[in-house]
Each structure stands twice: as structure tokens, then as C-alpha cells.
Design a protein around this motif. Structure first.
Motif, PDB file in Angstrom:
ATOM      1  N   GLY A  56       0.750  -1.085   0.007  1.00 51.39           N
ATOM      2  CA  GLY A  56       0.002  -0.181  -0.023  1.00 51.39           C
ATOM      3  C   GLY A  56       0.861   1.267  -0.134  1.00 51.39           C
ATOM      4  N   PRO A  74      -3.488   8.758   4.586  1.00 59.42           N
ATOM      5  CA  PRO A  74      -4.742   8.821   4.498  1.00 59.42           C
ATOM      6  C   PRO A  74      -5.496   7.747   4.435  1.00 59.42           C
ATOM      7  CG  PRO A  74      -3.685  10.571   3.109  1.00 59.42           C
ATOM      8  CD  PRO A  74      -2.439   9.559   3.518  1.00 59.42           C
ATOM      9  N   THR A  75      -6.474   7.511   5.214  1.00 60.91           N
ATOM     10  CA  THR A  75      -7.291   6.167   5.199  1.00 60.91           C
ATOM     11  C   THR A  75      -8.788   6.626   4.956  1.00 60.91           C
ATOM     12  OG1 THR A  75      -5.830   5.196   6.539  1.00 60.91           O
ATOM     13  CG2 THR A  75      -7.798   3.881   6.331  1.00 60.91           C
ATOM     14  N   TYR A  76      -9.254   5.860   3.919  1.00 59.05           N
ATOM     15  CA  TYR A  76     -10.754   5.941   3.740  1.00 59.05           C
ATOM     16  C   TYR A  76     -11.575   5.448   4.851  1.00 59.05           C
ATOM     17  CZ  TYR A  76      -9.937   7.775  -0.982  1.00 59.05           C
ATOM     18  OH  TYR A  76      -9.682   8.757  -2.107  1.00 59.05           O
ATOM     19  N   PRO A  77     -12.725   6.000   5.074  1.00 60.15           N
ATOM     20  CA  PRO A  77     -13.384   5.646   6.241  1.00 60.15           C
ATOM     21  C   PRO A  77     -14.118   4.275   5.905  1.00 60.15           C
ATOM     22  CG  PRO A  77     -14.509   7.273   5.404  1.00 60.15           C
ATOM     23  CD  PRO A  77     -13.137   7.036   4.629  1.00 60.15           C
ATOM     24  N   GLU A  78     -14.511   3.480   6.725  1.00 59.39           N
ATOM     25  CA  GLU A  78     -15.199   2.389   6.507  1.00 59.39           C
ATOM     26  C   GLU A  78     -16.604   2.514   5.465  1.00 59.39           C
ATOM     27  OE1 GLU A  78     -16.355  -0.077  10.010  1.00 59.39           O
ATOM     28  OE2 GLU A  78     -17.336  -1.575   8.837  1.00 59.39           O
ATOM     29  N   LYS A  79     -16.699   1.896   4.499  1.00 56.95           N
ATOM     30  CA  LYS A  79     -17.767   2.151   3.767  1.00 56.95           C
ATOM     31  C   LYS A  79     -19.125   1.764   4.323  1.00 56.95           C
ATOM     32  CE  LYS A  79     -19.406   1.513  -1.005  1.00 56.95           C
ATOM     33  NZ  LYS A  79     -19.100   0.775  -2.365  1.00 56.95           N
ATOM     34  N   TRP A  94     -13.323   2.028  -1.772  1.00 57.93           N
ATOM     35  CA  TRP A  94     -12.918   3.080  -0.493  1.00 57.93           C
ATOM     36  C   TRP A  94     -11.639   2.665   0.041  1.00 57.93           C
ATOM     37  CZ3 TRP A  94     -17.231   5.669   2.520  1.00 57.93           C
ATOM     38  CH2 TRP A  94     -18.426   5.917   1.807  1.00 57.93           C
ATOM     39  N   ASN A  95     -10.654   2.783  -0.979  1.00 60.67           N
ATOM     40  CA  ASN A  95      -9.406   2.224  -0.405  1.00 60.67           C
ATOM     41  C   ASN A  95      -8.323   3.366  -1.221  1.00 60.67           C
ATOM     42  OD1 ASN A  95      -9.341   0.002   1.263  1.00 60.67           O
ATOM     43  ND2 ASN A  95     -10.174  -1.142  -0.748  1.00 60.67           N
ATOM     44  N   LEU A  96      -7.489   3.729  -0.440  1.00 60.00           N
ATOM     45  CA  LEU A  96      -6.136   4.470  -1.095  1.00 60.00           C
ATOM     46  C   LEU A  96      -5.628   3.579  -1.982  1.00 60.00           C
ATOM     47  CD1 LEU A  96      -4.634   7.017  -0.894  1.00 60.00           C
ATOM     48  CD2 LEU A  96      -3.205   6.190   0.856  1.00 60.00           C
TER      49      LEU A  96
ATOM     50  N   GLY B  42      -1.908  -1.401   8.193  1.00 54.03           N
ATOM     51  CA  GLY B  42      -2.076  -0.686   6.870  1.00 54.03           C
ATOM     52  C   GLY B  42      -1.106  -1.493   5.870  1.00 54.03           C
ATOM     53  N   ASP B  47      -7.852  -0.269   3.490  1.00 52.68           N
ATOM     54  CA  ASP B  47      -8.568   0.699   4.304  1.00 52.68           C
ATOM     55  C   ASP B  47      -9.921   0.319   4.807  1.00 52.68           C
ATOM     56  OD1 ASP B  47      -6.700   1.922   2.927  1.00 52.68           O
ATOM     57  OD2 ASP B  47      -8.010   3.893   2.394  1.00 52.68           O
ATOM     58  N   GLN B  48     -10.637  -0.695   4.269  1.00 49.97           N
ATOM     59  CA  GLN B  48     -11.697  -1.486   4.731  1.00 49.97           C
ATOM     60  C   GLN B  48     -11.627  -2.620   5.447  1.00 49.97           C
ATOM     61  OE1 GLN B  48     -14.676   0.250   3.913  1.00 49.97           O
ATOM     62  NE2 GLN B  48     -13.164   1.696   3.194  1.00 49.97           N
ATOM     63  N   ARG B  52      -4.934  -6.986   1.554  1.00 51.08           N
ATOM     64  CA  ARG B  52      -4.522  -6.098   0.594  1.00 51.08           C
ATOM     65  C   ARG B  52      -4.673  -7.129  -0.674  1.00 51.08           C
ATOM     66  NH1 ARG B  52      -3.155  -1.304   0.495  1.00 51.08           N
ATOM     67  NH2 ARG B  52      -2.912  -0.205   2.552  1.00 51.08           N
TER      68      ARG B  52
END
Lengths: 368, 89
Positions: A56, A74-79, A94-96, B42, B47-48, B52
Motif C-alpha cells: 500500500g 490517509p485512510t478512507y473511512p469504512e464504507k 474506498w481504498n487509497l 495498513g 482501508d476497509q 490487500r
């Protein structure tokens, strides 16, 4: 004198001017892709975006230009499970995917950093990057449903211009989603790509601002109402705070396609581009590397090749890989084939600093 | 308790020593690791919270099936390997 930061596919290089020559002084993150680097004029802090692929995207920060620490990415919030995609939208994860823009806030907003990303989220930090928050007013804007990827599979925010008159006014460039302006520090956003033209769309959609692909947008520091855009279709300029854009592609030489643009910090009429053959070719016209420069607001363009390779050169220059220093005299750009050039006379003459760097993603002069 | 081992390649970026953690599923075991090593999260999960795209997890030599929920069961004697996939990068 500024240092020169060069972010590449295999590390970050810091160059200094010593004995009238630019030389590599440091190499950091060797072996890792560094997608972007920024320099903060407020305190000299540098941020480097690493794209580890398997692991990542990460962010590192240096306060002294020598030592680096990993900070929050930066991390996207939980969808939300009940999230309903806007009608017509192509859902994006919703992933960087990529850190594509890093811009310090104004002098009156210590700690503020804006970060643009693929798949289209804008993030804001107020603690220098220790923590990040998705700017939800833009992420949740219904128009985002019309955005789409250009080059990348998903849309992204690649240009962030913080108005020096008012830090709460921020202009974004989005590929492909046009240009977006907030005047209230990100609480609300409006489309500002009117006048741009997308020849890659059916005629009836060509002027739709939501579908524009500005590759790079810059703002003149001394006259912030004056902006330039190197667009997928050509060169556009605005002199009214991005309310309207005017195409200047017909004046551009040798071609109007390209990725980066730089504007002189004190002269809004003076801008530089690195032209290429458009769309699927993406090589210099006639395989000659040149920089094009306008001094009259885009009426005419000089083609500058002194010191640049003029035969069988296939260097492409990405959108963040051209920069002008705070004096407005020194320019640098780096290419996909690992060359780096510097000019100290606004582009009239160029010096080949290196031919052996990894592919160059971003070039930035330090600002403090 | 299940043992968790991480690919050598991740160690260059974030130290992930092998360890024994409590957990009845891959999710529980990994989250137990991340409690003590939050930066590693991470590098392994997106993020979810899904694995990965170009990472892969083996439990006793078998690739896990649930890359999103990480609900694959692990026994108290299980060996969990967190590896890079050969795709991507």
C-alpha cells in the motif's frame, strides 16, 4: 538557495547546487517507489509519498531534510453497509490507491496539509500529517458520480492550489472530474471547469465540466485569479479565478498535449509546458525533447531545446515532474527515462544533470 | 495458540516478528497482532479491513478463502503465514 527534490520509481534524490553545478547530495528510500514529494514553505517540512505496491501507499515526513519518519497515511473511512451509489456512478473502492497531490495550507493554518488521492478522495490534516480526515463534502458531492479515471482506472485529485489571499479558498484539478473550488475551507465545493473541452467525448458532452481531464492546474502566486491548465486536450487559461477557461491550444508549439505546467510566481503571463504527442503515443514530437514557454499569456509560445536531446529522445514528463523555483528563474524537469534537466535562465538553456535516474515521478524545489 | 509469521519482505518497512496470539479466526489472530503493532495493520489490510489485493495468507499451508472477512478458522496449533502474492507490485 533551494534544494531540488526528485521523486522516482526507485527512491527520492535530493540535489544541491554546489560549485555552480547541481549534484545529488542524498538518496533516500532506495528501491521504493516515491510517487510524490512536497516541501512546506512555512517550516521546511518535507513529505514523501511511497507506493509500496503489495503493502500500500505510505507517507513519510522529514523536519530536517535528512531523517525521515513514517506518519499516518490517509485512510478512507469504512464504507457504510447501506451506502447507496449515486445513480449512474461507477462504484470505486474506498481504498487509497495513490497519493497524487500534497499541498501545505496557508501561513495562517499551521499544520494544515491537503492530500489528493486516487480514487478521488481529498484529505485534510491539521497536525502536519499525524492524522488525516476525508473531506466528506467533496466525496459525497453528487457530481462525483460523473467522474471517471483518466490513465488510471479510477479518478483522482492531482492538483491543489491554496489561494495566497485566503487559505480557505482551494482549487483542485481532478482527472477526470474537472476543477473544483471551495471558498469555505472544504465545507462546500463548486465546479470550476467551465470552458474546458473534452474531444475524447461525444460532441454533446464535450463541454460538460464534470468530464474534463485537466492533467495539471497551477495558480500564479502574485495574481491568484490567473490559472493555467495543461489539459488532455490542450492548454487552457483562466484569468477570472477559474470561473471560465479559454483554450490556447492552437497557439501551442510543437503540440498542445502534455502533462505538466508551471507558472512564474510573479508573472501570470509566463508559463512553461513540456509538450508531447497526444493520447496513445505519449512521446515528444519528432522525438525531440523541448519545453514550450509563453511570455504573453498564451498568444505565442517559444520552443526551447538548447541543451535538450533533439533526436531519438522518447522522454515523457509526468504532471508533477516540472517545477519552477520561488525566484521564477530556475526550472527543473525529469523524465520517464530517468533524465533530469535544470535551467537557470527561465528555460533558454538547459543542463543535463543526470541520464541515469530511475523513472521520475515528481520534481520539486524546496520552498523554505 | 496459533503462530503468526510474516514475509521477510515486510520487515524492511515495518518490523513484524513471529509470535503466538489468541484467535479462532484469521481476523481475530491478525487483529491480536495489530494491537501490539498497529503500524503493521495498513501494510497487510486495506482501508476497509480486507486483505490487500496482492497479499496472501496461508493457514497450515492452505490459502484462506475469505480475503474480505478473514473468517477462515484457525486451530490452537495453526501456523499462519502472511506473505506477498506473486501478482502485482
Amino acid at each position: 538557495m533551494s534544494e531540488l527534490l526528485v521523486a522516482t520509481r526507485k527512491g527520492l534524490f535530493t540535489l544541491v547546487r554546489r560549485d555552480a553545478r547541481w549534484t545529488i547530495d542524498r538518496a533516500d528510500f532506495i528501491g521504493s517507489p516515491v510517487s510524490l514529494v512536497s516541501s512546506d514553505p512555512r517550516d521546511g517540512t518535507r513529505l514523501a509519498a511511497l507506493d509500496h505496491g503489495h503493502f500500500g501507499c505510505k507517507l513519510h515526513r522529514s523536519r530536517d531534510g535528512r531523517t525521515w519518519d513514517e506518519i499516518a497515511a490517509p485512510t478512507y473511512p469504512e464504507k457504510p453497509a447501506d451506502f447507496v451509489e449515486p445513480e449512474g456512478a461507477q462504484p470505486v473502492p474506498w481504498n487509497l490507491k495513490l497519493i497524487w497531490a500534497l499541498q501545505p495550507g496557508g501561513a495562517d493554518q499551521p499544520g494544515r496539509v491537503w492530500c489528493g488521492t486516487i480514487p478521488g478522495g481529498l484529505f485534510r490534516s491539521d497536525d502536519g500529517g499525524d492524522s488525516w480526515e476525508l473531506v466528506e463534502a467533496l466525496w459525497n458531492h453528487p457530481s462525483r458520480a460523473k467522474w471517471f479515471g483518466g490513465g488510471a482506472d479510477q479518478p483522482g485529485v492531482h492538483s491543489i492550489c491554496v489561494d495566497p489571499r485566503d487559505s480557505r479558498r482551494v482549487l483542485l484539478g481532478v482527472s477526470c472530474g474537472g476543477a473544483w473550488l471551495t471558498t469555505d475551507d472544504g465545507a462546500s465545493w463548486e465546479q470550476r471547469a467551465h470552458g474546458m473541452r473534452a474531444a475524447y467525448l461525444p460532441e454533446e458532452r464535450a463541454l460538460d465540466p464534470e468530464n474534463q481531464d485537466p492533467h495539471c492546474i497551477v495558480q500564479c502566486a502574485a495574481r491568484p485569479d490567473h490559472c493555467w491548465a495543461q489539459h488532455h486536450n490542450g492548454i487552457f487559461r483562466s484569468t477570472d479565478d477559474a470561473r471560465s477557461w479559454h483554450e490556447l491550444s492552437e497557439n501551442a508549439r510543437p503540440s498542445a498535449f502534455g502533462f505538466p505546467v508551471a507558472v512564474h510566481p510573479g508573472d501570470a503571463d509566463l508559463a512553461w509546458f513540456v509538450p508531447a504527442v497526444k493520447d496513445e503515443m505519449r512521446i515528444p514530437a519528432e522525438a525531440k525533447v523541448v519545453v514550450s514557454r509563453t511570455r504573453d499569456g498564451g498568444k505565442t509560445f517559444d520552443v526551447l531545446g538548447d541543451g535538450l536531446p533533439q533526436s531519438h529522445a522518447y522522454d515523457l514528463v509526468y504532471r508533477h515532474a516540472l517545477d519552477v523555483d520561488p525566484s521564477g528563474d530556475v526550472l527543473a524537469f525529469g523524465s520517464t527515462t530517468g533524465s533530469l534537466w535544470v535551467s537557470e535562465d527561465q528555460g533558454d538553456h538547459w543542463t543535463h544533470v543526470s541520464a541515469h535516474l530511475p523513472p521520475v515521478y515528481a520534481v520539486r524545489f524546496t520552498r523554505a | 495458540m496459533p503462530q503468526v509469521h510474516f514475509t521477510a519482505n515486510i520487515q524492511r518497512h515495518v518490523s513484524c516478528p513471529p509470535g503466538e496470539v489468541a484467535g479462532a479466526t484469521v481476523r481475530e489472530a491478525l487483529e491480536a497482532v495489530f494491537v501490539g503493532n498497529p503500524r503493521a495493520r495498513g501494510y497487510v489490510l486495506d482501508d476497509q479491513g480486507a486483505l490487500r489485493k496482492h497479499m496472501v495468507v496461508f493457514v497450515d499451508g492452505q490459502q484462506i478463502r475469505d480475503r474480505v472477512g478473514l473468517s477462515d478458522a484457525v486451530s490452537p496449533s495453526a501456523r499462519i503465514h502472511v506473505m506477498q502474492a506473486l501478482s502485482g507490485g
